[in-house]
Write an enzyme that holds these catalytic residues in place. Structure first.
Site, PDB file in Angstrom:
ATOM      1  N   ASN A  28       0.849  -1.186   0.000  1.00  0.00           N
ATOM      2  CA  ASN A  28       0.000   0.000   0.000  1.00  0.00           C
ATOM      3  C   ASN A  28       0.894   1.249   0.000  1.00  0.00           C
ATOM      4  OD1 ASN A  28      -1.409   2.278   1.105  1.00  0.00           O
ATOM      5  ND2 ASN A  28      -3.067   0.904   1.690  1.00  0.00           N
ATOM      6  N   ASP A  30      -0.113   4.491  -0.065  1.00  0.00           N
ATOM      7  CA  ASP A  30      -0.806   5.728   0.332  1.00  0.00           C
ATOM      8  C   ASP A  30       0.118   6.754   0.973  1.00  0.00           C
ATOM      9  OD1 ASP A  30      -3.119   4.474  -0.437  1.00  0.00           O
ATOM     10  OD2 ASP A  30      -3.910   4.178   1.580  1.00  0.00           O
ATOM     11  N   HIS A  31       1.019   6.263   1.835  1.00  0.00           N
ATOM     12  CA  HIS A  31       1.775   7.222   2.647  1.00  0.00           C
ATOM     13  C   HIS A  31       2.976   7.834   1.920  1.00  0.00           C
ATOM     14  CE1 HIS A  31      -1.102   6.795   5.679  1.00  0.00           C
ATOM     15  NE2 HIS A  31      -0.960   5.480   5.677  1.00  0.00           N
ATOM     16  N   ARG A  39       3.948  18.828   1.030  1.00  0.00           N
ATOM     17  CA  ARG A  39       4.597  19.946   0.354  1.00  0.00           C
ATOM     18  C   ARG A  39       3.860  20.391  -0.907  1.00  0.00           C
ATOM     19  NH1 ARG A  39      10.138  21.580   0.864  1.00  0.00           N
ATOM     20  NH2 ARG A  39      10.249  21.970   3.082  1.00  0.00           N
ATOM     21  N   HIS A  64      -5.567   3.614  -1.591  1.00  0.00           N
ATOM     22  CA  HIS A  64      -6.883   3.979  -1.055  1.00  0.00           C
ATOM     23  C   HIS A  64      -7.226   5.394  -1.517  1.00  0.00           C
ATOM     24  CE1 HIS A  64      -9.532   4.236   2.850  1.00  0.00           C
ATOM     25  NE2 HIS A  64     -10.192   4.602   1.757  1.00  0.00           N
ATOM     26  N   ARG A  66      -9.371   8.121  -0.898  1.00  0.00           N
ATOM     27  CA  ARG A  66     -10.330   8.539   0.132  1.00  0.00           C
ATOM     28  C   ARG A  66     -11.196   9.669  -0.382  1.00  0.00           C
ATOM     29  NH1 ARG A  66      -8.645   6.542   5.566  1.00  0.00           N
ATOM     30  NH2 ARG A  66     -10.452   7.670   6.311  1.00  0.00           N
ATOM     31  N   ARG A  70      -6.971  12.803   0.978  1.00  0.00           N
ATOM     32  CA  ARG A  70      -5.881  13.258   1.856  1.00  0.00           C
ATOM     33  C   ARG A  70      -4.519  12.710   1.449  1.00  0.00           C
ATOM     34  NH1 ARG A  70      -7.338  10.067   7.384  1.00  0.00           N
ATOM     35  NH2 ARG A  70      -9.320  11.087   7.004  1.00  0.00           N
ATOM     36  N   HIS A  71      -4.507  11.586   0.739  1.00  0.00           N
ATOM     37  CA  HIS A  71      -3.211  11.109   0.231  1.00  0.00           C
ATOM     38  C   HIS A  71      -3.280  10.810  -1.260  1.00  0.00           C
ATOM     39  CE1 HIS A  71      -5.138   7.424   1.574  1.00  0.00           C
ATOM     40  NE2 HIS A  71      -4.775   7.548   2.829  1.00  0.00           N
ATOM     41  N   GLU A  91      -8.636   0.535  -2.918  1.00  0.00           N
ATOM     42  CA  GLU A  91      -9.447   0.590  -1.694  1.00  0.00           C
ATOM     43  C   GLU A  91     -10.342   1.813  -1.773  1.00  0.00           C
ATOM     44  OE1 GLU A  91      -6.911   0.838   1.661  1.00  0.00           O
ATOM     45  OE2 GLU A  91      -6.187  -1.201   1.454  1.00  0.00           O
ATOM     46  N   THR A 121      -6.880   6.471  10.079  1.00  0.00           N
ATOM     47  CA  THR A 121      -6.761   5.347   9.157  1.00  0.00           C
ATOM     48  C   THR A 121      -8.045   4.541   9.291  1.00  0.00           C
ATOM     49  OG1 THR A 121      -5.415   3.432   8.560  1.00  0.00           O
ATOM     50  CG2 THR A 121      -5.550   3.952  10.909  1.00  0.00           C
ATOM     51  N   THR A 122      -8.184   3.460   8.505  1.00  0.00           N
ATOM     52  CA  THR A 122      -9.443   2.726   8.520  1.00  0.00           C
ATOM     53  C   THR A 122      -9.620   1.989   9.849  1.00  0.00           C
ATOM     54  OG1 THR A 122      -9.001   2.399   6.186  1.00  0.00           O
ATOM     55  CG2 THR A 122     -10.867   1.207   7.112  1.00  0.00           C
ATOM     56  N   GLU A 172     -11.060  -9.321   3.353  1.00  0.00           N
ATOM     57  CA  GLU A 172      -9.761  -8.951   3.924  1.00  0.00           C
ATOM     58  C   GLU A 172      -9.963  -8.775   5.422  1.00  0.00           C
ATOM     59  OE1 GLU A 172      -7.246  -6.178   1.894  1.00  0.00           O
ATOM     60  OE2 GLU A 172      -6.347  -5.486   3.778  1.00  0.00           O
ATOM     61  N   HIS A 215      -3.505  -4.506   7.819  1.00  0.00           N
ATOM     62  CA  HIS A 215      -3.626  -3.321   8.670  1.00  0.00           C
ATOM     63  C   HIS A 215      -2.702  -3.415   9.870  1.00  0.00           C
ATOM     64  CE1 HIS A 215      -5.112   0.355  10.416  1.00  0.00           C
ATOM     65  NE2 HIS A 215      -5.705   0.571   9.271  1.00  0.00           N
ATOM     66  N   GLY A 216      -1.755  -2.510   9.902  1.00  0.00           N
ATOM     67  CA  GLY A 216      -0.839  -2.384  11.041  1.00  0.00           C
ATOM     68  C   GLY A 216       0.252  -3.444  11.093  1.00  0.00           C
ATOM     69  N   GLY A 237       1.211  -1.356   4.354  1.00  0.00           N
ATOM     70  CA  GLY A 237       1.600  -0.035   3.862  1.00  0.00           C
ATOM     71  C   GLY A 237       2.436   0.775   4.821  1.00  0.00           C
ATOM     72  N   HIS A 238       1.801   1.307   5.853  1.00  0.00           N
ATOM     73  CA  HIS A 238       2.419   2.332   6.695  1.00  0.00           C
ATOM     74  C   HIS A 238       3.788   1.917   7.225  1.00  0.00           C
ATOM     75  CE1 HIS A 238       2.973   4.734  10.410  1.00  0.00           C
ATOM     76  NE2 HIS A 238       2.512   5.689   9.621  1.00  0.00           N
TER      77      HIS A 238
HETATM   78  N1  PXP Z   1      -5.855  -3.073   4.118  1.00  0.00           N
HETATM   79  C1  PXP Z   1      -6.803  -2.099   4.173  1.00  0.00           C
HETATM   80  C2  PXP Z   1      -8.182  -2.436   3.735  1.00  0.00           C
HETATM   81  C3  PXP Z   1      -6.486  -0.798   4.610  1.00  0.00           C
HETATM   82  O1  PXP Z   1      -7.443   0.146   4.676  1.00  0.00           O
HETATM   83  C4  PXP Z   1      -5.148  -0.508   4.954  1.00  0.00           C
HETATM   84  C5  PXP Z   1      -4.779   0.883   5.367  1.00  0.00           C
HETATM   85  O2  PXP Z   1      -4.983   1.750   4.304  1.00  0.00           O
HETATM   86  C6  PXP Z   1      -4.205  -1.539   4.861  1.00  0.00           C
HETATM   87  C7  PXP Z   1      -4.578  -2.814   4.463  1.00  0.00           C
HETATM   88  C8  PXP Z   1      -2.749  -1.313   5.173  1.00  0.00           C
HETATM   89  O3  PXP Z   1      -2.592  -0.953   6.508  1.00  0.00           O
HETATM   90  P1  PXP Z   1      -1.190  -0.401   6.996  1.00  0.00           P
HETATM   91  O4  PXP Z   1      -0.933   0.868   6.235  1.00  0.00           O
HETATM   92  O5  PXP Z   1      -1.400  -0.175   8.446  1.00  0.00           O
HETATM   93  O6  PXP Z   1      -0.179  -1.450   6.698  1.00  0.00           O
END
Ligand code: PXP
Length: 275
Positions: A28, A30-31, A39, A64, A66, A70-71, A91, A121-122, A172, A215-216, A237-238
């Site tokens: 992912n 996004d970040h 910036r 994602h 959104r 935001r990203h 997403e 976050t979600t 998921e 997630h996480g 992702g993060h």
């Molecule tokens: N899966 C879904 C559905 C999510 O919404 C996210 C966060 O955008 C992730 C996975 C990835 O989570 P993380 O960025 O915490 O790894």
């Protein structure tokens, strides 16, 4: 790296009877866009990050879009869809606007997530049962366009049943709670959450759903989840984008140092020549 209380042995989190399939990694990005947007402008470019993630072994890219942008931006989605060499997992919230965007781009998969503007976050999974009436036709429209549909859910039996009823291809499982408990060193909580994920994955697979999780997840928490045989894809992702700073920062500083020193060297040379 902090130590967290997660099981280390395969026997603590594996499902004996399931044939072992490869475990795909969706990265992912996004970040990367979060950092770019701090910036404005184009740097760092999420598409460049996507190419690097694929080079590093990612099987697909997740982004994602959104509601508040935001990203990831609409342009990012267009560029990712047009230029990626691997599947794109989009997403999004189950809204009219997002449906139109998905139907225009036709990503490999859409993962439907709950979305609240004030969340960072979600947080939590979809209320599939409560939104079944809306979700069923929504899922059907995406599937009719050839898009695989994933629902981001808590590892809960009733929600899995509802996901199957609304016609999803994939669930998921939201690993956020498990990861938070691991960060709090709550080994009983971690064991309980892993068991929930394992049971949920078995139930979902037996209902004919493909099972993903995410997630996480971090280096510390990924392996017990990766040992659940029914799970065939992780979306991360993060943590990866954060780790990339540590892996790549000294290289970036070194390169800047070289460029600065080269420029100074050239300046000295021309000053000497002018004398
Ligand atoms: N899966 C879904 C559905 C999510 O919404 C996210 C966060 O955008 C992730 C996975 C990835 O989570 P993380 O960025 O915490 O790894």
């Amino acid at each position: 790296m902090q130590h967290v209380a997660v099981p280390r042995k395969a026997s603590e989190a594996s499902s004996a009877s399931t044939p072992i399939r490869a475990l795909r990694l969706g990265v992912n990005i996004d970040h990367v866009a979060t950092l770019r947007n701090a910036r404005g402008g184009m740097h760092p470019d999420p598409l460049r990050a996507a190419h690097l993630a694929i080079e590093g072994g990612a099987d697909g890219i997740t982004a994602h879009l959104r509601e508040d942008r935001r990203h990831i931006s609409d342009t990012d989605i267009t560029r990712l869809k047009n230029e990626l060499t691997r599947p794109l997992n989009l997403e999004m919230a189950a809204t009219k606007e997002m449906l139109q965007i998905a139907l225009r781009h036709v990503p490999n998969a859409c993962c439907l997530v709950p979305e609240r503007r004030e969340e960072r976050t979600t947080e939590g999974g979809l209320d599939v049962k409560g939104s079944a009436k809306m979700l069923k036709p929504f899922v059907a429209k995406l599937r009719d366009a050839g898009i695989r549909v994933s629902l981001f859910i808590e590892p809960d039996p009733k929600t899995i049943e509802a996901a199957s009823d609304v016609g999803a291809d994939i669930v998921e499982l939201h690993t956020g709670k498990y990861c938070n408990l691991a960060l709090e060193h709550d080994s009983n909580g971690v064991a309980r959450e892993l068991e929930r994920h394992k049971k949920a994955a078995i139930l979902a697979a037996s209902a004919g759903l493909e099972v993903h999780a995410g997630h996480g997840l971090t280096y510390n928490t990924v392996q017990p989840i990766a040992r659940i045989a029914e799970i065939v894809e992780l979306n991360i992702g993060h943590f990866l984008i954060g780790e990339a700073i540590f892996g790549g920062l000294s290289m970036a500083v070194r390169r800047m140092r070289v460029l600065m020193d080269e420029a100074r060297e050239a300046l000295s040379t021309s000053a000497r020549g002018a004398k």
